[in-house]
Design a protein around this motif. Structure first.
Motif, PDB file in Angstrom:
ATOM      1  N   ASP A  44       0.825  -1.198   0.000  1.00 49.07           N
ATOM      2  CA  ASP A  44       0.000   0.000   0.000  1.00 49.07           C
ATOM      3  C   ASP A  44       0.867   1.259   0.000  1.00 49.07           C
ATOM      4  O   ASP A  44       0.579   2.228  -0.708  1.00 49.07           O
ATOM      5  N   LEU A  45       1.939   1.250   0.794  1.00 49.02           N
ATOM      6  CA  LEU A  45       2.850   2.391   0.822  1.00 49.02           C
ATOM      7  C   LEU A  45       3.496   2.608  -0.542  1.00 49.02           C
ATOM      8  O   LEU A  45       3.607   3.742  -1.024  1.00 49.02           O
ATOM      9  N   ALA A  46       3.928   1.512  -1.184  1.00 49.67           N
ATOM     10  CA  ALA A  46       4.566   1.626  -2.492  1.00 49.67           C
ATOM     11  C   ALA A  46       3.581   2.139  -3.538  1.00 49.67           C
ATOM     12  O   ALA A  46       3.912   3.004  -4.358  1.00 49.67           O
ATOM     13  N   ALA A  47       2.355   1.612  -3.514  1.00 52.34           N
ATOM     14  CA  ALA A  47       1.350   2.050  -4.478  1.00 52.34           C
ATOM     15  C   ALA A  47       1.001   3.522  -4.274  1.00 52.34           C
ATOM     16  O   ALA A  47       0.837   4.268  -5.249  1.00 52.34           O
ATOM     17  N   ASP A  48       0.888   3.952  -3.025  1.00 57.21           N
ATOM     18  CA  ASP A  48       0.607   5.367  -2.753  1.00 57.21           C
ATOM     19  C   ASP A  48       1.740   6.251  -3.254  1.00 57.21           C
ATOM     20  O   ASP A  48       1.505   7.304  -3.861  1.00 57.21           O
ATOM     21  N   TYR A  49       2.971   5.839  -2.990  1.00 55.32           N
ATOM     22  CA  TYR A  49       4.128   6.632  -3.430  1.00 55.32           C
ATOM     23  C   TYR A  49       4.144   6.759  -4.946  1.00 55.32           C
ATOM     24  O   TYR A  49       4.301   7.862  -5.496  1.00 55.32           O
ATOM     25  N   LEU A  50       3.973   5.644  -5.649  1.00 52.27           N
ATOM     26  CA  LEU A  50       4.055   5.661  -7.107  1.00 52.27           C
ATOM     27  C   LEU A  50       2.880   6.406  -7.724  1.00 52.27           C
ATOM     28  O   LEU A  50       3.051   7.176  -8.685  1.00 52.27           O
ATOM     29  N   SER A  51       1.670   6.205  -7.201  1.00 49.35           N
ATOM     30  CA  SER A  51       0.514   6.899  -7.770  1.00 49.35           C
ATOM     31  C   SER A  51       0.606   8.401  -7.532  1.00 49.35           C
ATOM     32  O   SER A  51       0.140   9.192  -8.356  1.00 49.35           O
ATOM     33  N   THR A  52       1.217   8.822  -6.429  1.00 50.12           N
ATOM     34  CA  THR A  52       1.367  10.250  -6.146  1.00 50.12           C
ATOM     35  C   THR A  52       2.291  10.922  -7.151  1.00 50.12           C
ATOM     36  O   THR A  52       2.131  12.108  -7.455  1.00 50.12           O
ATOM     37  N   VAL A  53       3.269  10.183  -7.690  1.00 50.99           N
ATOM     38  CA  VAL A  53       4.166  10.763  -8.700  1.00 50.99           C
ATOM     39  C   VAL A  53       3.684  10.445 -10.109  1.00 50.99           C
ATOM     40  O   VAL A  53       4.430  10.612 -11.086  1.00 50.99           O
ATOM     41  N   GLY A  54       2.446   9.966 -10.246  1.00 50.19           N
ATOM     42  CA  GLY A  54       1.859   9.777 -11.554  1.00 50.19           C
ATOM     43  C   GLY A  54       2.135   8.449 -12.215  1.00 50.19           C
ATOM     44  O   GLY A  54       1.901   8.289 -13.417  1.00 50.19           O
ATOM     45  N   VAL A  55       2.602   7.454 -11.457  1.00 51.43           N
ATOM     46  CA  VAL A  55       2.896   6.131 -12.018  1.00 51.43           C
ATOM     47  C   VAL A  55       1.702   5.218 -11.744  1.00 51.43           C
ATOM     48  O   VAL A  55       1.279   5.071 -10.593  1.00 51.43           O
ATOM     49  N   ASP A  56       1.151   4.610 -12.791  1.00 42.54           N
ATOM     50  CA  ASP A  56       0.021   3.696 -12.614  1.00 42.54           C
ATOM     51  C   ASP A  56       0.337   2.268 -13.049  1.00 42.54           C
ATOM     52  O   ASP A  56      -0.526   1.396 -13.014  1.00 42.54           O
ATOM     53  N   ARG A  57       1.596   2.029 -13.462  1.00 41.70           N
ATOM     54  CA  ARG A  57       1.979   0.686 -13.892  1.00 41.70           C
ATOM     55  C   ARG A  57       3.440   0.442 -13.566  1.00 41.70           C
ATOM     56  O   ARG A  57       4.284   1.323 -13.753  1.00 41.70           O
ATOM     57  N   ILE A  58       3.744  -0.750 -13.066  1.00 36.49           N
ATOM     58  CA  ILE A  58       5.121  -1.151 -12.768  1.00 36.49           C
ATOM     59  C   ILE A  58       5.566  -2.125 -13.849  1.00 36.49           C
ATOM     60  O   ILE A  58       4.909  -3.145 -14.088  1.00 36.49           O
ATOM     61  N   ASP A  59       6.663  -1.799 -14.515  1.00 34.80           N
ATOM     62  CA  ASP A  59       7.135  -2.658 -15.606  1.00 34.80           C
ATOM     63  C   ASP A  59       7.739  -3.951 -15.090  1.00 34.80           C
ATOM     64  O   ASP A  59       7.574  -5.007 -15.710  1.00 34.80           O
ATOM     65  N   LEU A  60       8.443  -3.888 -13.956  1.00 33.16           N
ATOM     66  CA  LEU A  60       9.102  -5.084 -13.432  1.00 33.16           C
ATOM     67  C   LEU A  60       9.140  -5.018 -11.911  1.00 33.16           C
ATOM     68  O   LEU A  60       9.557  -4.009 -11.336  1.00 33.16           O
ATOM     69  N   LEU A  61       8.687  -6.092 -11.273  1.00 35.17           N
ATOM     70  CA  LEU A  61       8.798  -6.243  -9.825  1.00 35.17           C
ATOM     71  C   LEU A  61       9.754  -7.403  -9.555  1.00 35.17           C
ATOM     72  O   LEU A  61       9.517  -8.527 -10.016  1.00 35.17           O
ATOM     73  N   VAL A  62      10.826  -7.118  -8.846  1.00 38.32           N
ATOM     74  CA  VAL A  62      11.837  -8.124  -8.537  1.00 38.32           C
ATOM     75  C   VAL A  62      11.760  -8.460  -7.057  1.00 38.32           C
ATOM     76  O   VAL A  62      11.841  -7.550  -6.214  1.00 38.32           O
ATOM     77  N   LEU A  63      11.605  -9.724  -6.735  1.00 34.40           N
ATOM     78  CA  LEU A  63      11.682 -10.178  -5.349  1.00 34.40           C
ATOM     79  C   LEU A  63      13.008 -10.898  -5.164  1.00 34.40           C
ATOM     80  O   LEU A  63      13.250 -11.920  -5.812  1.00 34.40           O
ATOM     81  N   THR A  64      13.852 -10.364  -4.297  1.00 30.62           N
ATOM     82  CA  THR A  64      15.137 -11.026  -4.079  1.00 30.62           C
ATOM     83  C   THR A  64      14.940 -12.381  -3.407  1.00 30.62           C
ATOM     84  O   THR A  64      15.659 -13.330  -3.701  1.00 30.62           O
TER      85      THR A  64
END
Length: 702
Positions: free
Chosen positions: A503-523
């Motif tokens: 939720d924190l990540a989605a809020d941060y990205l949507s606030t800067v105008g990002v609505d799609r993540i091209d790549l999510l990497v889980l270490t």
């Protein structure tokens, strides 16, 4: 200033000043005491007496204990006697940090059970523990009467127990400003008082008071006597007792007296976020709601009498104006507190509360009556619950829908947003403080201009250079956002913050105008790196998900199979806008930390390395086989653990800057040994637990 209010407010102010080290501010209490000439000496004496009593009581107060142990021990019911050997420590320091989380609840000693415990259950439940058993019976009644998808919200509304809500549902309530409805507070006591008055008959004020007072008292005991509940019980009790005692109630006096009672019970309760939000909300309602409602209805014609459409429509508009005025008034003082504690501001909250509060009231009252019926007649209650389930379902449907609105909630981060929100807040405070005729259209237009300008500048700052790297403050965990041109990647998404990392990540990205993540990497799949992924996938479109092909029996890995998962088994080099991403496949075996991925981010003359929770042994292999370049930035491995970010790695990649993603923890992260190594290597060190979100923007190509 009322006499009781003068003493109670001064007592409470002294307790707050003592807890937060702001004793010099107590001198400001003399200003309202000296404002009027009448009874000036008496008011000054009451203020001084309140301050002295508050300071002395704060110094004299202490002590309660909390016990931790094995699940079998934690299954003990209220009233059971536990005999066990335990190690104890003070609760004033939590995970190495000074904290008021426990002391605000009156807990000063934490006991950790060692070895086996002897549990003795009494034949009869002690009277003082009966409310806890009633609370358990109420939850079971709700679970039996309502369908599973509705029971969670009903239970949360009635008891404050949010375990039945999914993370997605609770996140939607938070984003829309409706989370206060599932934290038992004065709102619920108000619903209960209204129900009691309706059952007793609104014309019979004395009978309504005699019915409502014991009902509110029992409900407060069942819900654990939280500060917000006690505050509301005291205020409603004083309001209802007025007709019985032939006295008029006074809201400011009731509010200050309720706060004094709570702080007398436990001075450290002033550090409770719930208490602060509860009293700030009511103070805002008392100060501004009437003026806002009056301004909104000033140009409406009187509803008059009759059964036509016009009187009903005008009545609805006036009701909506009162509801909106109450919501905005409640926000007046809670807005900065919410931004400080939770890092977000809900812009859609006034609309959400306007649409949902009446539904929430119906859900609460209908749910309570159905649960009481279920205790006696489970069959009819189940039938009734299946019919009434439409109410909580509708509330959740509206919350989820409003939460998807662009900019429903803003992550408070960066100078432009902080400045814009501060200007916005001061603008409305000045408007609300003005007396006489007011035109809300002027500050509303100014608000749109200020907020729009702040968002435009915030977006421009985020995209100022070709590359941006942000380590989000997710508590003890890791979530790093990478931007290269218009491409966005996220490395890990987990943590221990108050809110879900996704939720924190989605809020941060949507606030800067990002609505799609091209790549999510889980270490790797550990919770502190991945417990926010499912919520993130609910909130945002993720084009690809890269994970290590290890731990095939891990339950979390099985959940991810529904997404577009890419299992990384060999090193991969990807073109990523104006940058390049290198994913290093796992180099170890056994522990999940050693089987994780590493990420190298390069472009525009900048490079950064993220090694997940990789230990020094695996770092040697990465140095040997990874052909690592000199880098500008390193995200410290394993949150600054002493077994990571080794001397060999530092000498190989020679980073200038090191970011440490960490929060409260019992592991000693970041370790003194690691900090010493970084200092000796000449690295500039920044930490999310101290500085919050950490953003590095690359503005050039060299």
């Amino acid at each position: 200033m009322r006499k009781l209010a003068a003493f109670a407010a001064s007592f409470s102010a002294a307790v707050f000043a003592w807890a937060y080290g702001a004793l010099p501010l107590l001198a400001l209490l003399a200003l309202p005491a000296l404002r009027r000439r009448e009874d000036r000496r008496l008011r000054c004496a009451l203020v001084c007496a309140g301050v002295i009593t508050g300071l002395l009581w704060s110094q004299a107060y202490d002590v309660l204990a909390r016990l931790y142990g094995e699940p079998e021990l934690m299954a003990a019911a209220p009233g059971d006697r536990v005999t066990v050997t335990a190690s104890c420590r003070t609760s004033g320091v939590v995970r190495g940090q000074v904290s008021g989380d426990y002391t605000a609840q009156g807990i000063y000693l934490l006991a950790y059970a060692q070895g086996d415990a002897e549990l003795t259950r009494p034949e009869r439940i002690p009277l003082r523990y009966l409310p806890a058993h009633w609370a358990r019976a109420l939850k079971e009644a709700v679970a039996g009467a309502f369908p599973a998808d509705a029971a969670g919200l009903v239970t949360a509304l009635l008891t404050g127990d949010k375990d039945g809500l999914t993370e997605t549902e609770y996140a939607a309530l938070q984003r829309t400003g409706l989370a206060h409805a599932v934290a038992v507070s004065g709102l619920h006591i108000g619903f209960l008082a209204q129900l009691a008055v309706a059952l007793a008959g609104s014309r019979y004020r004395r009978r309504a008071a005699l019915l409502a007072l014991p009902v509110m008292a029992v409900y407060a005991l069942i819900t654990g006597c939280t500060p917000s509940v006690i505050r509301s019980v005291i205020m409603n009790a004083l309001l209802l007792l007025g007709p019985l005692l032939d006295r008029e109630s006074d809201a400011p006096t009731s509010l200050s007296f309720a706060l004094m009672v709570l702080l007398f019970q436990n001075p450290h309760a002033c550090q409770s976020v719930g208490l602060q939000l509860s009293f700030a909300s009511v103070a805002g309602i008392l100060a501004f709601s009437g003026r806002i409602s009056g301004a909104l209805t000033a140009h409406l014609p009187k509803a008059g009498r009759g059964k036509g459409l016009r009187p009903r429509l005008l009545g609805l508009l006036r009701g909506a104006a009162v509801s909106l005025g109450t919501t905005v008034g409640a926000t007046a003082f809670t807005l900065p507190l919410g931004a400080w504690y939770f890092g977000t501001v809900s812009l859609v909250a006034p609309v959400a509360n306007l649409l949902c509060l009446f539904l929430i009231q119906l859900t609460f009252q209908a749910g309570l009556l159905t649960a009481l019926l279920a205790l006696a007649l489970p069959g009819p209650a189940q039938l009734l619950g299946s019919l009434l389930a439409v109410l909580p379902r509708l509330v959740l449907f509206l919350a989820r829908g409003l939460a998807r609105v662009p900019y429903a909630a803003l992550a408070v981060d960066g100078p432009y947003l902080l400045g814009g929100l501060a200007v916005l807040y001061l603008l409305w405070l000045c408007f609300l403080a003005l007396r006489g005729p007011r035109r809300p259209l002027v500050p509303l237009c100014c608000s749109i201009i200020v907020l729009g300008s702040a968002l435009v500048l915030h977006h421009a700052a985020y995209r100022m250079g070709p590359l941006t790297l942000t380590a989000l403050d997710v508590g003890q965990g890791q979530c790093v956002a990478l931007r290269a041109g218009d491409r966005v990647a996220l490395v890990d998404c987990g943590g221990s913050a108050r809110r879900n990392a996704g939720d924190l990540a989605a809020d941060y990205l949507s606030t800067v105008g990002v609505d799609r993540i091209d790549l999510l990497v889980l270490t790797h799949y550990h919770a502190d790196h991945a417990n926010g992924v499912l919520e993130l996938l609910e909130r945002m479109e993720v084009s690809a998900l890269a994970v290590p092909d290890v731990d095939r029996e891990d339950p979390f890995r099985q959940e991810l199979l529904a997404a577009a998962v890419w299992f990384v088994t060999d090193d991969q080099r990807l073109s990523f806008g104006p940058a390049e991403l290198t994913l290093y496949a796992p180099l170890g075996a056994g522990d999940a930390n050693e089987e994780g991925l590493s990420v190298l981010f390069q472009g525009a003359g900048f490079s950064a390395l993220l090694t997940g929770d990789m230990g020094s042994d695996i770092e040697k292999r990465l140095v040997k086989y990874g052909a690592l370049p000199d880098i500008d930035l390193l995200v410290a491995g394993h949150h600054g653990s002493r077994s990571a970010t080794s001397q060999l790695l530092l000498e190989t990649v020679t980073p200038e800057t090191v970011l440490i993603s960490c929060g409260y923890n019992n592991y000693g992260h970041p370790a003194p040994e690691t900090l010493l190594r970084l200092a000796e290597a000449g690295c500039a060190v920044y930490r999310t637990d101290q500085q919050g979100n950490l953003t590095v923007t690359v503005r050039g190509t060299s």
